[in-house]
Write a protein that holds these residues in place. Sequence first.
Motif, PDB file in Angstrom:
ATOM      1  N   GLU A 132     -18.997 -10.233  -4.562  1.00  0.00           N
ATOM      2  CA  GLU A 132     -17.685  -9.684  -4.647  1.00  0.00           C
ATOM      3  C   GLU A 132     -17.300  -8.280  -3.548  1.00  0.00           C
ATOM      4  O   GLU A 132     -15.814  -8.375  -3.424  1.00  0.00           O
ATOM      5  N   ASP A 133     -18.564  -7.802  -3.755  1.00  0.00           N
ATOM      6  CA  ASP A 133     -17.526  -7.145  -2.027  1.00  0.00           C
ATOM      7  C   ASP A 133     -17.163  -7.841  -1.025  1.00  0.00           C
ATOM      8  O   ASP A 133     -15.882  -7.533  -0.257  1.00  0.00           O
ATOM      9  N   GLU A 136     -13.586  -8.686  -1.839  1.00  0.00           N
ATOM     10  CA  GLU A 136     -13.016  -7.657  -1.605  1.00  0.00           C
ATOM     11  C   GLU A 136     -12.228  -7.394  -0.114  1.00  0.00           C
ATOM     12  O   GLU A 136     -11.065  -7.253   0.145  1.00  0.00           O
ATOM     13  N   TRP A 137     -13.446  -7.942   0.822  1.00  0.00           N
ATOM     14  CA  TRP A 137     -13.110  -7.877   2.089  1.00  0.00           C
ATOM     15  C   TRP A 137     -12.166  -8.297   2.566  1.00  0.00           C
ATOM     16  O   TRP A 137     -11.830  -8.398   3.718  1.00  0.00           O
ATOM     17  N   GLN A 139      -9.814 -10.675   1.023  1.00  0.00           N
ATOM     18  CA  GLN A 139      -9.032 -10.602   0.566  1.00  0.00           C
ATOM     19  C   GLN A 139      -7.878  -8.869   0.712  1.00  0.00           C
ATOM     20  O   GLN A 139      -6.726  -9.346   1.489  1.00  0.00           O
ATOM     21  N   PHE A 140      -8.694  -8.107   1.074  1.00  0.00           N
ATOM     22  CA  PHE A 140      -7.871  -7.135   2.004  1.00  0.00           C
ATOM     23  C   PHE A 140      -7.305  -7.480   3.508  1.00  0.00           C
ATOM     24  O   PHE A 140      -6.740  -7.342   3.910  1.00  0.00           O
TER      25      PHE A 140
END
Length: 169
Positions: A132-133, A136-137, A139-140
């Motif tokens: 998940e991290d 998120e990275w 996507q960022f």
Amino acid sequence: MSEWIQDFFYRIRPTDTLAEIAERLAFQLNADVPKDWRDTEISGFHLAGLRADDCAEFWFIRNVDDAGNLTRADFEFREDFQCRDAPGLPFGAAQIYRNGDIRAHVVAWAQIDQSLGLLLGTQSFRALQSIEDYVEWVQFKMELVADFYERFSTESIIGRPIDAFAIQK
């Protein structure tokens, strides 16, 4: 599109292979996306994962040719890693796939990792530890590139919203 693709992936069964998912995705896109839009708008997906034998696969599902030209009225699917690239890779090597305006990926992507990425895991920042991290990275980084294009490019080609997700075994 973000809601549509989320709904599509909710219907994936644990027994589905990546080939079956890619085929069904192309079929469903051809059924749901209006033909006049498919004829004029470039669109596509990358689908990657592991087969049951833990070998990686990489699929394109898109309505363009390899040069990025809109030449197909329908979405088609194709696996390139196992079928084309893996046999020629040395042991332990990686293959990178990019399409569209690759400047953002070639120039910015690695530099974001080398600058902002170095902050991750230092004091006051959390390290990337879970899938998940990493989602998120990614996507960022895509949001950052999209913001850059919207503000400074004469032609912003990165659509919103930016979606990133991982499909796990």
